[in-house]
Write a protein that holds these residues in place. Structure first.
Motif, PDB file in Angstrom:
ATOM      1  N   THR A   2      -2.581   4.814 -59.550  1.00 47.39           N
ATOM      2  CA  THR A   2      -3.556   5.589 -60.175  1.00 47.39           C
ATOM      3  C   THR A   2      -4.807   5.040 -60.574  1.00 47.39           C
ATOM      4  N   GLU A   3      -4.912   3.726 -60.624  1.00 48.68           N
ATOM      5  CA  GLU A   3      -5.838   3.180 -61.034  1.00 48.68           C
ATOM      6  C   GLU A   3      -6.755   2.821 -59.968  1.00 48.68           C
ATOM      7  N   GLU A  33       9.475   3.086 -61.364  1.00 49.35           N
ATOM      8  CA  GLU A  33       8.713   4.001 -62.165  1.00 49.35           C
ATOM      9  C   GLU A  33       9.147   4.411 -63.553  1.00 49.35           C
ATOM     10  N   ILE A  75       3.436   0.187 -58.489  1.00 50.14           N
ATOM     11  CA  ILE A  75       3.637   0.986 -59.573  1.00 50.14           C
ATOM     12  C   ILE A  75       2.633   0.767 -60.912  1.00 50.14           C
ATOM     13  N   GLY A  76       1.913   1.641 -61.465  1.00 52.83           N
ATOM     14  CA  GLY A  76       1.112   1.238 -62.444  1.00 52.83           C
ATOM     15  C   GLY A  76      -0.396   0.839 -62.011  1.00 52.83           C
ATOM     16  N   HIS A  77      -0.327   0.648 -60.609  1.00 57.92           N
ATOM     17  CA  HIS A  77      -1.692   0.477 -59.943  1.00 57.92           C
ATOM     18  C   HIS A  77      -2.114   1.656 -59.006  1.00 57.92           C
ATOM     19  N   GLY A 104       5.646  -0.279 -69.331  1.00 56.32           N
ATOM     20  CA  GLY A 104       4.702  -0.821 -68.754  1.00 56.32           C
ATOM     21  C   GLY A 104       5.008  -1.897 -67.732  1.00 56.32           C
ATOM     22  N   LEU A 105       3.968  -2.678 -67.264  1.00 56.17           N
ATOM     23  CA  LEU A 105       3.908  -3.421 -66.327  1.00 56.17           C
ATOM     24  C   LEU A 105       4.695  -4.717 -66.502  1.00 56.17           C
ATOM     25  N   TRP A 143       7.945  -2.028 -55.969  1.00 52.84           N
ATOM     26  CA  TRP A 143       7.555  -1.773 -57.559  1.00 52.84           C
ATOM     27  C   TRP A 143       6.110  -2.582 -57.923  1.00 52.84           C
ATOM     28  N   HIS A 153       8.749   1.508 -65.770  1.00 55.95           N
ATOM     29  CA  HIS A 153       7.405   1.389 -65.985  1.00 55.95           C
ATOM     30  C   HIS A 153       7.013   2.426 -67.071  1.00 55.95           C
ATOM     31  N   ALA A 154       7.586   3.547 -67.041  1.00 53.59           N
ATOM     32  CA  ALA A 154       7.245   4.328 -67.959  1.00 53.59           C
ATOM     33  C   ALA A 154       7.572   4.034 -69.297  1.00 53.59           C
TER      34      ALA A 154
END
Length: 100
Positions: A97-98, A53, A93-95, A60-61, A90, A56-57
């Motif tokens: 919330t989408e 995470e 991650i990034g997905h 990004g991906l 991982w 990613h912060a």
């Protein structure tokens, strides 16, 4: 060009992966968190997730994907297991919330 934060994270993840008892790793359980029934490894897995995470912060991906490749190669003896574990931890991650 790699930034120093990312490479420091790589070293942290590599150290965590070295604590994993690979004989207990079962990647056949799709959709389940690896090592969920092993308290010692579950702690390491939670820390690995947090590292992902953080990566990613920062980037990004793409940074997550690149980190998986770099970290996988840091210990070629377990590269397949490392890759599968990091991808399992991982990939959401990034997905997260989408899809809500």
């Amino acid at each position: 060009m790699l930034n120093r934060i990312t490479t420091d994270q790589d070293d942290t993840v590599d150290a965590l992966l070295r604590q994993i008892e690979w004989s207990r790793f079962d990647d056949t359980q799709k959709g389940r968190i690896p090592f969920a029934n092993d308290p010692a490894s579950a702690t390491v897995v939670a820390r690995l997730r947090a590292c992902g995470e953080s990566i990613h912060a920062v980037g990004g991906l793409d940074a997550v994907d690149e980190a998986i490749l770099r970290i996988t190669e840091m210990n070629s003896g377990f590269s397949d297991q490392r890759c599968k574990l990091l991808e399992a931890l991982w990939s959401p991650i990034g997905h997260d919330t989408e899809t809500r």
